[in-house]
Motif scaffolding. Structure first.
Motif, PDB file in Angstrom:
ATOM      1  N   UNK A  48       0.822  -1.218   0.000  1.00 50.27           N
ATOM      2  CA  UNK A  48       0.000   0.000   0.000  1.00 50.27           C
ATOM      3  C   UNK A  48       0.853   1.263   0.000  1.00 50.27           C
ATOM      4  N   UNK A  49       2.166   1.081  -0.125  1.00 48.70           N
ATOM      5  CA  UNK A  49       3.116   2.194  -0.158  1.00 48.70           C
ATOM      6  C   UNK A  49       3.102   2.991   1.157  1.00 48.70           C
ATOM      7  N   UNK A  50       3.011   2.246   2.271  1.00 51.94           N
ATOM      8  CA  UNK A  50       3.072   2.843   3.604  1.00 51.94           C
ATOM      9  C   UNK A  50       4.461   2.553   4.155  1.00 51.94           C
ATOM     10  N   UNK A  51       5.149   3.589   4.599  1.00 52.26           N
ATOM     11  CA  UNK A  51       6.522   3.414   5.076  1.00 52.26           C
ATOM     12  C   UNK A  51       6.530   2.640   6.395  1.00 52.26           C
ATOM     13  N   UNK A  52       7.618   1.915   6.670  1.00 54.25           N
ATOM     14  CA  UNK A  52       7.724   1.197   7.949  1.00 54.25           C
ATOM     15  C   UNK A  52       7.654   2.128   9.165  1.00 54.25           C
ATOM     16  N   UNK A  53       8.175   3.345   9.017  1.00 56.54           N
ATOM     17  CA  UNK A  53       8.091   4.311  10.117  1.00 56.54           C
ATOM     18  C   UNK A  53       6.644   4.697  10.403  1.00 56.54           C
ATOM     19  N   UNK A  54       5.867   4.950   9.341  1.00 55.51           N
ATOM     20  CA  UNK A  54       4.453   5.297   9.516  1.00 55.51           C
ATOM     21  C   UNK A  54       3.690   4.131  10.123  1.00 55.51           C
ATOM     22  N   UNK A  55       4.019   2.924   9.706  1.00 56.25           N
ATOM     23  CA  UNK A  55       3.380   1.727  10.268  1.00 56.25           C
ATOM     24  C   UNK A  55       3.731   1.585  11.743  1.00 56.25           C
ATOM     25  N   UNK A  56       4.995   1.825  12.078  1.00 53.62           N
ATOM     26  CA  UNK A  56       5.441   1.724  13.472  1.00 53.62           C
ATOM     27  C   UNK A  56       4.723   2.751  14.345  1.00 53.62           C
ATOM     28  N   UNK A  57       4.611   3.990  13.863  1.00 51.82           N
ATOM     29  CA  UNK A  57       3.894   5.029  14.618  1.00 51.82           C
ATOM     30  C   UNK A  57       2.417   4.678  14.768  1.00 51.82           C
ATOM     31  N   UNK A  58       1.825   4.125  13.706  1.00 50.39           N
ATOM     32  CA  UNK A  58       0.414   3.720  13.775  1.00 50.39           C
ATOM     33  C   UNK A  58       0.227   2.597  14.800  1.00 50.39           C
ATOM     34  N   UNK A  59       1.179   1.676  14.853  1.00 51.78           N
ATOM     35  CA  UNK A  59       1.082   0.584  15.828  1.00 51.78           C
ATOM     36  C   UNK A  59       1.210   1.115  17.256  1.00 51.78           C
ATOM     37  N   UNK A  60       2.101   2.077  17.460  1.00 56.10           N
ATOM     38  CA  UNK A  60       2.256   2.693  18.793  1.00 56.10           C
ATOM     39  C   UNK A  60       0.955   3.381  19.205  1.00 56.10           C
ATOM     40  N   UNK A  61       0.344   4.130  18.268  1.00 56.97           N
ATOM     41  CA  UNK A  61      -0.940   4.779  18.549  1.00 56.97           C
ATOM     42  C   UNK A  61      -2.010   3.741  18.869  1.00 56.97           C
ATOM     43  N   UNK A  62      -2.040   2.655  18.106  1.00 62.69           N
ATOM     44  CA  UNK A  62      -3.025   1.592  18.319  1.00 62.69           C
ATOM     45  C   UNK A  62      -2.859   0.962  19.700  1.00 62.69           C
ATOM     46  N   UNK A  63      -1.610   0.697  20.093  1.00 61.58           N
ATOM     47  CA  UNK A  63      -1.365   0.115  21.425  1.00 61.58           C
ATOM     48  C   UNK A  63      -1.811   1.071  22.534  1.00 61.58           C
TER      49      UNK A  63
END
Length: 167
Positions: A48-63
Protein backbone atom coordinates in the motif's frame (compact mmCIF):
# COMPACT_ATOMS: atom_id res chain seq x y z
CA UNK A 1 -22.06 0.60 -9.60
CA UNK A 2 -23.18 -2.52 -11.43
CA UNK A 3 -21.10 -5.67 -11.62
CA UNK A 4 -20.10 -5.27 -15.27
CA UNK A 5 -18.81 -1.67 -15.04
CA UNK A 6 -15.01 -1.42 -15.08
CA UNK A 7 -13.50 -0.59 -11.69
CA UNK A 8 -10.90 1.71 -13.22
CA UNK A 9 -13.53 4.41 -13.92
CA UNK A 10 -14.03 5.17 -10.23
CA UNK A 11 -11.82 6.97 -7.76
CA UNK A 12 -12.07 6.67 -3.99
CA UNK A 13 -11.31 9.03 -1.14
CA UNK A 14 -8.83 8.00 1.54
CA UNK A 15 -11.71 7.42 3.96
CA UNK A 16 -13.47 5.17 1.44
CA UNK A 17 -10.26 3.20 0.86
CA UNK A 18 -9.82 2.70 4.61
CA UNK A 19 -13.38 1.45 5.01
CA UNK A 20 -13.20 -0.88 2.01
CA UNK A 21 -9.89 -2.38 3.13
CA UNK A 22 -11.07 -2.67 6.73
CA UNK A 23 -14.17 -4.57 5.59
CA UNK A 24 -12.11 -6.80 3.30
CA UNK A 25 -9.63 -7.66 6.06
CA UNK A 26 -12.45 -8.29 8.53
CA UNK A 27 -14.23 -10.54 6.03
CA UNK A 28 -11.03 -12.50 5.35
CA UNK A 29 -10.32 -12.84 9.06
CA UNK A 30 -13.91 -14.08 9.65
CA UNK A 31 -13.61 -16.63 6.87
CA UNK A 32 -10.30 -18.06 8.06
CA UNK A 33 -10.27 -17.03 11.73
CA UNK A 34 -6.77 -15.84 10.94
CA UNK A 35 -4.33 -13.67 12.85
CA UNK A 36 -1.68 -11.64 11.06
CA UNK A 37 1.99 -11.60 11.96
CA UNK A 38 3.96 -8.37 12.04
CA UNK A 39 5.78 -9.45 8.88
CA UNK A 40 2.45 -9.88 7.08
CA UNK A 41 1.37 -6.43 8.23
CA UNK A 42 4.68 -5.02 6.96
CA UNK A 43 4.12 -6.72 3.61
CA UNK A 44 0.59 -5.32 3.32
CA UNK A 45 1.86 -1.85 4.24
CA UNK A 46 4.61 -2.13 1.65
CA UNK A 47 2.06 -3.05 -1.03
CA UNK A 48 0.00 0.00 0.00
CA UNK A 49 3.12 2.19 -0.16
CA UNK A 50 3.07 2.84 3.60
CA UNK A 51 6.52 3.41 5.08
CA UNK A 52 7.72 1.20 7.95
CA UNK A 53 8.09 4.31 10.12
CA UNK A 54 4.45 5.30 9.52
CA UNK A 55 3.38 1.73 10.27
CA UNK A 56 5.44 1.72 13.47
CA UNK A 57 3.89 5.03 14.62
CA UNK A 58 0.41 3.72 13.78
CA UNK A 59 1.08 0.58 15.83
CA UNK A 60 2.26 2.69 18.79
CA UNK A 61 -0.94 4.78 18.55
CA UNK A 62 -3.03 1.59 18.32
CA UNK A 63 -1.37 0.12 21.42
CA UNK A 64 -1.97 3.34 23.32
CA UNK A 65 -5.63 3.45 22.30
CA UNK A 66 -6.08 -0.23 23.17
CA UNK A 67 -4.50 0.33 26.59
CA UNK A 68 -6.80 3.28 27.30
CA UNK A 69 -9.86 1.27 26.24
CA UNK A 70 -8.82 -1.56 28.57
CA UNK A 71 -8.31 0.93 31.42
CA UNK A 72 -11.74 2.43 30.82
CA UNK A 73 -13.32 -1.04 30.78
CA UNK A 74 -11.63 -1.83 34.09
CA UNK A 75 -12.86 1.48 35.53
CA UNK A 76 -16.43 0.81 34.36
CA UNK A 77 -16.30 -2.68 35.90
CA UNK A 78 -15.05 -1.15 39.15
CA UNK A 79 -17.90 1.38 39.18
CA UNK A 80 -20.52 -1.29 38.44
CA UNK A 81 -19.12 -3.48 41.22
CA UNK A 82 -19.38 -0.59 43.68
CA UNK A 83 -22.94 0.10 42.51
CA UNK A 84 -23.95 -3.55 43.02
CA UNK A 85 -22.58 -3.41 46.56
CA UNK A 86 -24.56 -0.23 47.32
CA UNK A 87 -27.67 -1.77 45.72
CA UNK A 88 -27.33 -4.77 48.05
CA UNK A 89 -26.91 -2.45 51.05
CA UNK A 90 -30.03 -0.48 50.08
CA UNK A 91 -32.03 -3.70 49.66
CA UNK A 92 -30.95 -5.10 53.02
CA UNK A 93 -31.56 -1.86 54.94
CA UNK A 94 -34.94 -1.17 53.33
CA UNK A 95 -36.02 -4.79 53.70
CA UNK A 96 -35.19 -4.64 57.40
CA UNK A 97 -37.05 -1.33 57.88
CA UNK A 98 -40.13 -2.57 56.00
CA UNK A 99 -40.14 -5.78 58.06
CA UNK A 100 -39.73 -3.79 61.29
CA UNK A 101 -42.59 -1.44 60.30
CA UNK A 102 -44.86 -4.34 59.34
CA UNK A 103 -44.15 -6.30 62.54
CA UNK A 104 -44.65 -3.17 64.66
CA UNK A 105 -48.12 -2.33 63.39
CA UNK A 106 -49.25 -4.94 60.82
CA UNK A 107 -49.11 -2.18 58.21
CA UNK A 108 -46.57 -0.22 56.23
CA UNK A 109 -46.39 3.46 57.14
CA UNK A 110 -43.16 5.25 58.01
CA UNK A 111 -40.90 2.74 56.22
CA UNK A 112 -42.35 3.80 52.87
CA UNK A 113 -40.78 7.24 53.34
CA UNK A 114 -37.36 5.63 53.81
CA UNK A 115 -38.00 3.40 50.79
CA UNK A 116 -38.94 6.43 48.68
CA UNK A 117 -35.88 8.41 49.79
CA UNK A 118 -33.54 5.45 49.22
CA UNK A 119 -35.09 4.82 45.80
CA UNK A 120 -34.36 8.39 44.82
CA UNK A 121 -30.79 8.07 46.08
CA UNK A 122 -30.40 4.74 44.28
CA UNK A 123 -31.73 6.23 41.03
CA UNK A 124 -29.24 9.09 41.17
CA UNK A 125 -26.48 6.64 42.01
CA UNK A 126 -27.42 4.47 39.02
CA UNK A 127 -27.47 7.53 36.77
CA UNK A 128 -23.96 8.51 37.86
CA UNK A 129 -22.66 4.95 37.59
CA UNK A 130 -23.90 4.22 34.07
CA UNK A 131 -23.19 7.68 32.66
CA UNK A 132 -19.96 7.16 30.69
CA UNK A 133 -19.72 10.53 28.98
CA UNK A 134 -19.08 14.01 30.22
CA UNK A 135 -16.74 15.95 32.42
CA UNK A 136 -17.70 14.24 35.70
CA UNK A 137 -16.98 10.82 34.22
CA UNK A 138 -13.61 12.00 32.88
CA UNK A 139 -12.63 13.49 36.25
CA UNK A 140 -13.66 10.29 38.06
CA UNK A 141 -11.72 8.19 35.54
CA UNK A 142 -8.59 10.35 35.87
CA UNK A 143 -8.79 10.18 39.66
CA UNK A 144 -9.19 6.38 39.56
CA UNK A 145 -6.39 6.04 36.99
CA UNK A 146 -3.94 8.10 39.09
CA UNK A 147 -4.83 6.08 42.18
CA UNK A 148 -4.38 2.85 40.19
CA UNK A 149 -0.99 4.00 38.86
CA UNK A 150 0.20 4.99 42.36
CA UNK A 151 -0.76 1.56 43.70
CA UNK A 152 1.03 -0.10 40.80
CA UNK A 153 4.19 1.98 41.42
CA UNK A 154 4.17 1.27 45.15
CA UNK A 155 3.75 -2.46 44.52
CA UNK A 156 6.66 -2.42 42.08
CA UNK A 157 8.92 -0.59 44.56
CA UNK A 158 7.94 -2.91 47.43
CA UNK A 159 8.53 -6.00 45.27
CA UNK A 160 11.97 -4.74 44.23
CA UNK A 161 12.79 -3.94 47.84
CA UNK A 162 11.79 -7.47 48.97
CA UNK A 163 13.82 -9.03 46.14
CA UNK A 164 16.86 -6.95 47.16
CA UNK A 165 16.58 -8.17 50.75
CA UNK A 166 16.25 -11.81 49.66
CA UNK A 167 19.65 -11.80 47.97
Amino acid sequence: MTEFEPHSLYSYSQEDVQRILQLAIARQADDQNKEFSYEEILEIAKELDISPDALNLAEIDWRSQRSEIQQRQAFNSYRIGKFKKRLGNYAIINGFLILLDFIGGNTLSWSLYFLLFCSLTLGLDAWNTFQTKGEEYEMAFQKWYRKHQIKKTINTVVNKWFKAWQI
